[in-house]
Design an enzyme around this catalytic site. Structure first.
Site, PDB file in Angstrom:
ATOM      1  N   ASP A 734       0.848  -1.195   0.000  1.00 37.42           N
ATOM      2  CA  ASP A 734       0.000   0.000   0.000  1.00 37.42           C
ATOM      3  C   ASP A 734       0.881   1.240   0.000  1.00 37.42           C
ATOM      4  O   ASP A 734       1.873   1.303   0.719  1.00 37.42           O
ATOM      5  CB  ASP A 734      -0.895  -0.008   1.245  1.00 37.42           C
ATOM      6  CG  ASP A 734      -2.122   0.889   1.081  1.00 37.42           C
ATOM      7  OD1 ASP A 734      -2.029   1.897   0.362  1.00 37.42           O
ATOM      8  OD2 ASP A 734      -3.162   0.560   1.677  1.00 37.42           O
ATOM      9  N   HIS A 736      -0.461   4.495   0.162  1.00 32.02           N
ATOM     10  CA  HIS A 736      -1.157   5.704   0.604  1.00 32.02           C
ATOM     11  C   HIS A 736      -0.626   6.157   1.952  1.00 32.02           C
ATOM     12  O   HIS A 736      -0.542   5.367   2.878  1.00 32.02           O
ATOM     13  CB  HIS A 736      -2.658   5.432   0.683  1.00 32.02           C
ATOM     14  CG  HIS A 736      -3.238   5.079  -0.645  1.00 32.02           C
ATOM     15  ND1 HIS A 736      -3.232   3.787  -1.117  1.00 32.02           N
ATOM     16  CD2 HIS A 736      -3.799   5.847  -1.603  1.00 32.02           C
ATOM     17  CE1 HIS A 736      -3.796   3.779  -2.321  1.00 32.02           C
ATOM     18  NE2 HIS A 736      -4.135   5.018  -2.636  1.00 32.02           N
ATOM     19  N   SER A 787      -4.622  -4.431   2.208  1.00 32.69           N
ATOM     20  CA  SER A 787      -3.829  -4.019   3.361  1.00 32.69           C
ATOM     21  C   SER A 787      -4.340  -4.633   4.652  1.00 32.69           C
ATOM     22  O   SER A 787      -3.602  -4.779   5.621  1.00 32.69           O
ATOM     23  CB  SER A 787      -3.848  -2.498   3.495  1.00 32.69           C
ATOM     24  OG  SER A 787      -3.239  -1.929   2.368  1.00 32.69           O
TER      25      SER A 787
END
Ligand code: THG
Length: 858
Positions: A734, A736, A787
């Site tokens: 991930d 972000h 995630s």
């Protein structure tokens, strides 16, 4: 037998295709059953029919293999004979060509099978993989037997054709043969395929096969077929037509004579509308002889070259051209992560209402529908399949192309098998490296879809102009080198939340706008898209301000400025003219990063602005009740407001009231943050204000630090007591990190030493760093559904390492329920879901305070 010759021949003259095999056999032999089996039982008969068509003037002859696939042959118990039939069918055609002693081509004939993938009602019928496997066996056998090209004909369901094309692409790859493809659809009287697509949508949906020709066959005879020829003229390949000899009469006899047919075909042939012409059911060598004579006198249609600058075309039941210089809105509301209502409907299984949301968006102007089922507690692949199947059967929705939005590759892969049009996959990126991106892009392309390419790479999410352009340029080069059409690439240079109050975010608006323009100027053919609502997350709860931000952003980024697609809520797109001037100016300042205090000014203007005609919202930095105005209560209020007039004086007074500096931190300051957390949770405060409050908290703690140190030194038990430590990371897979960064800021402001391990962090590293630093808290963040499994994995690793440090999980993908069901059971230490940055300091303070920890955990 130089295969390439056919392309040359097509430019020089109109080629004649042969006529029907079936009608010839029925008149000759009245043979019942499967005529493809005659290739084995009576090869001389087949060879003889080929010879008759060649003598009549055919340039291309079609093998007797219309039904030679395992599914259709099953009815005759002959599924095992596919390879034998195809081999003997091509051999018979080859012998006939040798006998005529001139150039002619063998088209390996592939029929539609009796199955329809788009019109199956349940899972028990044939699926994409089964059909593809049948086509693969047939096409592979035809290619290896020496067919010069493949004729995929009588297509009434584009999804079937896409399964065949997927197989054909595999055969091209495995044999290294060019294997040109003729595709030929059959229309109903409405002018659409039986599966509902218009002819234009059909052409778009099969264009990834780069066919040698597209055309029509079967149908209601030549007279009706030629009505559709104008629609075929835009094709950037050859155009073919091989109609029936009219419709069969009551006796099963076809009614058009050779001269009837040539009368109908004469005009389009003379007008240069055709490249290949022949006959289907009911035609005989006599028909083909007449047609070939007509073709010989005709001027071939000019085949336009494939325009490399052609815009992206997509298709649902209808075709859509994505204009390069205008905004195409993509409806965002069918997203379980972006709409509480849609999530609820999917969870309840209320698919009718869920589909109604899609329909409402097309009504409101969405020209593509984004569909996202990524939720940790849903079986995303299954929900996606159910929804896409239903949506495909709802004319209002199925009309438009779909955007398959998932961070799970399996979801993308399985959904592509259900879509007959040309959809968009959202998304791929360089996150998992070059090879994986290229592999996925090729697969998407082979399934007839375009793709959103996010500006992510191995290092994470690109958030500056330099990073956005660098990542997109690299992806563009890799993808176009791998044979992906530039127009099938839609870059998403990441729309990130503005006005968060974090300095590092100040250029987010401007950098997207600049990157969009740069991409359009430097990466020719590619489009630019983005998720618009991301931009205004800071103003959740104040819809008018959100809509105003979106409108002004589009005015600066979209259309000729570069962004030609946006994922939006189409019913909330407003006209910039309706935005009051002070607000419009403050928004523009923030989006274009025109002044240092832009965010603060926008927050202030936003606080006093609401939609014209709506009742005013609560003041956005809520005024705290001012009843008992002791110094401590005023300090707590100051935290909530994020503002204090004379903080040092206020702190001194409050310290006198509370008795110690340390008590101030634990008392009024934390109470203030706690209130901030609640107000944010209720949507009465926005993110920039949370950050502002945290900043005030930080100032206060800094001012109090000398006093706190002195208090610590004076209390022997506290000597050397260090700041609490937190290790945080976005988990593996991930990229972000906006939310995680905000948490880090807020926690630092609250006296934590935060070690931020960054994005895509391996679980092993999180555990070893947490142990090395003797962390008091471990925080895990993630935005995408995979995630969550990774977070559970980290919890397992922490358990294995014998840790007991409290574990906090957060981010858009996480939820209380998932944390309790899937993560907490993996770890015997305390495990918490944290909803937002604002609620964290209070929880964290409780967890690290030995007096409160036990009751908090239990
Ligand atoms: N790029 C690409 N795909 C994306 C995004 C992107 N897909 C998902 C997302 N971002 C775009 N879709 C949405 C959908 C809804 C919202 C934001 C983005 C949204 N929802 C309301 C909110 O959170 O306040 C929810 C309101 C409600 O529950 O109804 O803002 O950037 N390629």
């Amino acid at each position: 037998m130089i295969h390439n010759d056919i392309h040359q021949a097509l430019r020089e003259r109109v080629l004649t295709l042969d006529g029907a095999m079936g009608t010839m056999l029925q008149t000759d032999r009245a043979e019942a059953g499967c005529i493809d089996l005659l290739c084995l039982s009576s090869p001389a008969t087949i060879e003889d029919i080929h010879l008759q068509y060649l003598q009549a003037g055919a340039d291309i002859i079609t093998t007797d293999t219309f039904n030679a696939n395992a599914l259709s042959l099953a009815r005759y118990g002959a599924s095992h004979l596919v390879d034998d039939i195809c081999r003997e069918a091509v051999a018979a055609a080859r012998r006939a060509i040798r006998r005529i002693g001139r150039q002619a081509w063998i088209a390996g004939d592939v029929g539609p099978t009796g199955k329809s993938l788009s019109m199956t009602s349940d899972d028990t019928d044939v699926d994409f993989d089964t059909l593809r496997a049948a086509y693969l066996e047939q096409i592979d056998a035809l290619a290896r037997a020496g067919a010069d090209l493949i004729l995929l004909e009588t297509i009434f369901d584009t999804l079937n054709a896409k399964a065949a094309i997927s197989a054909l692409l595999e055969v091209r790859e495995s044999t290294g043969l060019e294997l040109p493809l003729m595709v030929s659809a059959t229309l109903t009287e409405s002018g659409r395929l039986l599966s509902g697509q218009t002819l234009e949508a059909f052409i778009v949906s099969i264009s990834h096969a780069r066919p040698m020709s597209v055309g029509l066959n079967c149908g209601f005879g030549a007279e009706q077929a030629i009505e559709f020829l104008p629609q075929l003229q835009h094709a950037t390949c050859a155009v073919s037509l091989h109609p029936n000899a009219g419709l069969p009469d009551a006796m099963g006899c076809y009614t058009s004579t050779p001269s009837d047919m040539t009368a109908a075909l004469r005009r389009p042939l003379a007008d240069g509308m055709l490249n290949i012409v022949g006959g289907c059911c009911g035609t005989t060598p006599a028909h083909i002889r007449a047609i070939a004579a007509e073709a010989a006198a005709a001027r071939p249609r000019n085949i336009p070259n494939c325009d490399p600058a052609a815009p992206l075309r997509l298709a649902g039941l209808e075709a859509l051209t994505v204009a390069p210089d205008r905004l195409t809105p993509v409806g965002e509301r069918c997203n379980v992560a972006g709409s509480r209502k849609f999530l609820r409907l999917i969870k309840e299984g209320n698919l009718n209402e869920a589909i109604a949301i899609a329909a409402a968006q097309t009504d409101a102007g969405a020209r593509i529908i984004d569909i996202n089922m990524d939720d940790a507690l849903l079986d995303a692949a299954r929900e996606m399949q159910r929804f896409v199947r239903l949506a495909s059967a709802e004319p209002d929705v199925a009309r438009v192309p779909f955007m398959i939005d998932s961070s799970q590759w399996e979801v993308v892969e399985s959904t592509l098998k259900l879509v007959q049009g040309k959809p968009v996959v959202n998304s791929i990126s360089l996150k998992e490296g070059e090879e994986e991106m290229i592999r996925r892009a090729r697969h998407i392309s082979s399934m007839g879809a375009a793709m959103v390419v996010m500006a992510f790479d191995e290092r994470g999410q690109a958030d500056t102009f330099e990073r956005k352009t660098e990542v997109c340029a690299r992806a563009y080069r890799l993808l176009t080198d791998a044979g992906i059409a530039p127009s099938d690439i839609i870059f998403d240079p990441n729309i990130l939340a503005v006005a968060t109050g974090i300095e590092h975010h100040a250029r987010y608006g401007l950098d997207f706008i600049r990157a969009a323009r740069w991409i359009r100027q430097n990466l020719p053919g590619a489009g630019v898209s983005g998720g618009l609502s991301n931009l205004s997350f800071s103003f959740r709860g104040n819809n008018f301000v959100r809509e105003a931000i979106h409108a002004i952003f589009l005015a600066n980024a979209a259309g000729s400025s570069g962004m030609n697609m946006a994922i939006v809520n189409p019913s909330t797109l407003i006209d910039t003219a309706t935005i009051p001037e002070p607000l419009a100016e403050a928004i523009t300042d923030t989006l274009l990063c025109r002044r240092a205090d832009a965010d603060e000014r926008l927050i202030a203007v936003a606080a006093s602005t609401d939609a014209p005609g709506r009742k005013a919202s609560p003041a956005t930095q809520p005024e705290a009740p001012d009843t008992v105005s002791t110094p401590c209560s005023r300090l707590a209020d100051a935290v909530v407001k994020g503002r204090a007039d004379a903080l040092p004086t206020l702190l001194q007074e409050a310290q006198a009231e509370a008795g110690s500096a340390f008590a101030l931190v634990e008392g009024p300051l934390m109470q203030g943050m706690d209130r901030v957390g609640h107000l944010f949770g209720e949507g009465r405060m926005f993110l920039p204000q949370v950050v502002k409050s945290a900043r005030l908290m930080q100032q206060a703690v800094e001012l109090l630090t000398p006093a706190i140190e002195a208090e610590k030194a004076a209390a022997p038990g506290n000597a050397g007591r260090r700041n609490p430590r937190m290790v945080i990371a976005t988990v593996r897979g991930d990229v972000h990190d906006i939310g995680k960064n905000i948490v880090a800021v807020v926690m630092r402001c609250n006296g934590f030493d935060v070690t931020d391990l960054g994005v895509m962090v391996e679980g092993e590293r999180i555990v070893s760093e947490a142990q090395r630093l003797e962390a008091d808290l471990v925080g895990l963040s993630g935005l995408i559904t995979p995630s969550l499994a990774e977070m559970a994995e980290v919890a397992r690793l922490m358990q294995q390492a014998g840790m007991s440090t409290p574990l906090l999980v957060g981010g858009a993908a996480a939820s209380v329920l998932h944390t309790a069901l899937r993560i907490a059971p993996c770890y015997s230490g305390p495990t918490f879901y944290t909803h937002d940055a604002a609620s964290l300091p209070t929880l964290a303070a409780k967890l690290i305070d030995p007096r409160q920890a036990d009751e908090t955990i239990s």
